[in-house]
Design a protein around this motif. Sequence first.
Motif, mmCIF file in Angstrom:
data_model
loop_
_atom_site.group_PDB
_atom_site.id
_atom_site.type_symbol
_atom_site.label_atom_id
_atom_site.label_comp_id
_atom_site.label_asym_id
_atom_site.label_seq_id
_atom_site.Cartn_x
_atom_site.Cartn_y
_atom_site.Cartn_z
ATOM 1 N N LEU A 43 39.306 44.712 54.168
ATOM 2 C CA LEU A 43 39.796 45.575 53.093
ATOM 3 C C LEU A 43 40.930 44.903 52.333
ATOM 4 C CD1 LEU A 43 39.845 49.045 54.887
ATOM 5 C CD2 LEU A 43 38.216 48.265 53.161
ATOM 6 N N GLU A 44 41.880 44.308 53.053
ATOM 7 C CA GLU A 44 43.010 43.655 52.392
ATOM 8 C C GLU A 44 42.557 42.471 51.548
ATOM 9 O OE1 GLU A 44 45.890 42.899 55.469
ATOM 10 O OE2 GLU A 44 46.617 44.961 55.427
ATOM 11 N N ALA A 45 41.437 41.833 51.925
ATOM 12 C CA ALA A 45 40.914 40.708 51.138
ATOM 13 C C ALA A 45 40.382 41.176 49.778
ATOM 14 C CB ALA A 45 39.814 39.992 51.915
ATOM 15 N N LEU A 46 40.056 42.459 49.657
ATOM 16 C CA LEU A 46 39.557 43.009 48.388
ATOM 17 C C LEU A 46 40.680 43.246 47.380
ATOM 18 C CD1 LEU A 46 37.149 45.738 49.831
ATOM 19 C CD2 LEU A 46 36.518 43.462 48.969
ATOM 20 N N ILE A 47 41.928 43.264 47.855
ATOM 21 C CA ILE A 47 43.065 43.649 47.016
ATOM 22 C C ILE A 47 43.574 42.461 46.210
ATOM 23 C CG2 ILE A 47 45.422 44.552 47.027
ATOM 24 C CD1 ILE A 47 44.674 45.910 49.731
ATOM 25 N N GLU A 48 43.638 42.652 44.903
ATOM 26 C CA GLU A 48 44.206 41.631 44.016
ATOM 27 C C GLU A 48 45.717 41.822 43.891
ATOM 28 O OE1 GLU A 48 43.944 40.722 39.317
ATOM 29 O OE2 GLU A 48 42.037 40.730 40.410
ATOM 30 N N SER A 49 46.144 43.100 43.746
ATOM 31 C CA SER A 49 47.576 43.373 43.627
ATOM 32 C C SER A 49 47.871 44.795 44.098
ATOM 33 C CB SER A 49 48.048 43.202 42.175
ATOM 34 O OG SER A 49 47.448 44.174 41.343
ATOM 35 N N LYS A 50 49.133 45.030 44.401
ATOM 36 C CA LYS A 50 49.571 46.382 44.750
ATOM 37 C C LYS A 50 50.891 46.662 44.059
ATOM 38 C CE LYS A 50 51.337 44.825 49.190
ATOM 39 N NZ LYS A 50 51.273 44.976 50.634
ATOM 40 N N GLU A 51 51.028 47.894 43.586
ATOM 41 C CA GLU A 51 52.240 48.326 42.895
ATOM 42 C C GLU A 51 52.725 49.618 43.544
ATOM 43 O OE1 GLU A 51 51.877 48.494 38.550
ATOM 44 O OE2 GLU A 51 49.950 47.480 38.818
ATOM 45 N N LEU A 107 46.545 50.186 44.347
ATOM 46 C CA LEU A 107 45.880 48.937 44.707
ATOM 47 C C LEU A 107 44.893 48.591 43.610
ATOM 48 C CD1 LEU A 107 44.977 49.606 48.461
ATOM 49 C CD2 LEU A 107 47.031 48.520 47.520
ATOM 50 N N SER A 108 44.992 47.391 43.075
ATOM 51 C CA SER A 108 44.013 46.897 42.113
ATOM 52 C C SER A 108 43.142 45.893 42.851
ATOM 53 C CB SER A 108 44.705 46.221 40.929
ATOM 54 O OG SER A 108 45.506 47.162 40.248
ATOM 55 N N LEU A 109 41.835 46.145 42.843
ATOM 56 C CA LEU A 109 40.907 45.277 43.560
ATOM 57 C C LEU A 109 40.392 44.177 42.652
ATOM 58 C CD1 LEU A 109 38.861 48.011 45.475
ATOM 59 C CD2 LEU A 109 41.092 47.012 46.030
ATOM 60 N N HIS A 110 39.855 43.144 43.250
ATOM 61 C CA HIS A 110 39.322 42.011 42.487
ATOM 62 C C HIS A 110 38.191 42.428 41.550
ATOM 63 C CE1 HIS A 110 41.708 39.047 44.606
ATOM 64 N NE2 HIS A 110 41.344 39.582 45.753
ATOM 65 N N ASN A 111 37.452 43.500 41.904
ATOM 66 C CA ASN A 111 36.333 43.939 41.069
ATOM 67 C C ASN A 111 36.749 44.956 39.997
ATOM 68 O OD1 ASN A 111 36.760 46.256 42.537
ATOM 69 N ND2 ASN A 111 34.765 46.250 43.550
ATOM 70 N N GLY A 112 38.058 45.216 39.854
ATOM 71 C CA GLY A 112 38.544 46.105 38.813
ATOM 72 C C GLY A 112 38.779 47.543 39.264
ATOM 73 N N ILE A 113 38.314 47.917 40.434
ATOM 74 C CA ILE A 113 38.539 49.270 40.942
ATOM 75 C C ILE A 113 40.009 49.438 41.293
ATOM 76 C CG2 ILE A 113 38.054 50.836 42.882
ATOM 77 C CD1 ILE A 113 35.215 49.742 42.922
ATOM 78 N N GLU A 114 40.548 50.609 41.027
ATOM 79 C CA GLU A 114 41.931 50.937 41.393
ATOM 80 C C GLU A 114 41.917 52.078 42.401
ATOM 81 O OE1 GLU A 114 44.247 49.637 37.329
ATOM 82 O OE2 GLU A 114 43.764 51.750 37.611
ATOM 83 N N VAL A 115 42.741 51.955 43.422
ATOM 84 C CA VAL A 115 42.811 52.940 44.488
ATOM 85 C C VAL A 115 44.265 53.386 44.623
ATOM 86 C CG1 VAL A 115 42.370 53.365 46.943
ATOM 87 C CG2 VAL A 115 40.914 51.777 45.686
ATOM 88 N N VAL A 116 44.465 54.704 44.781
ATOM 89 C CA VAL A 116 45.817 55.263 44.869
ATOM 90 C C VAL A 116 46.057 55.839 46.255
ATOM 91 C CG1 VAL A 116 47.370 57.029 43.949
ATOM 92 C CG2 VAL A 116 45.847 55.792 42.408
#
Length: 112
Positions: A35-43, A56-65
Amino acid sequence: MNKTDGQNPSQTPNATSTNQTQNRRLHETDTRRELEALIESKEFMVMGKRTTICLLSLHNGIEVVGKSRLIDYAHFNKDIGEYYAFEDALNELRKIAGMIEILESRRPKNTI
């Protein structure tokens, strides 16, 4: 005669339970790494006085809150708020990843 006579010690109820717990922890650790490998950035952002938000912004463009809240502002700690908000976001990501896995397993395979 005790209950473990004639049994392999690794097959006793306590050993089996311990092995299952260890296997579950290893699986959870592997899943967390995936799961952490999918994360591009976190704010992180503090909203109000008691709520911390993690995006969490994922490499594929999905954002998770994810979010964390506390009852008493006197006990607010930014690092702890961020930790629990991140954990909540990872739990949300786990749900999303599970749904994607289910949908992909149901997708018809090309038979060319």
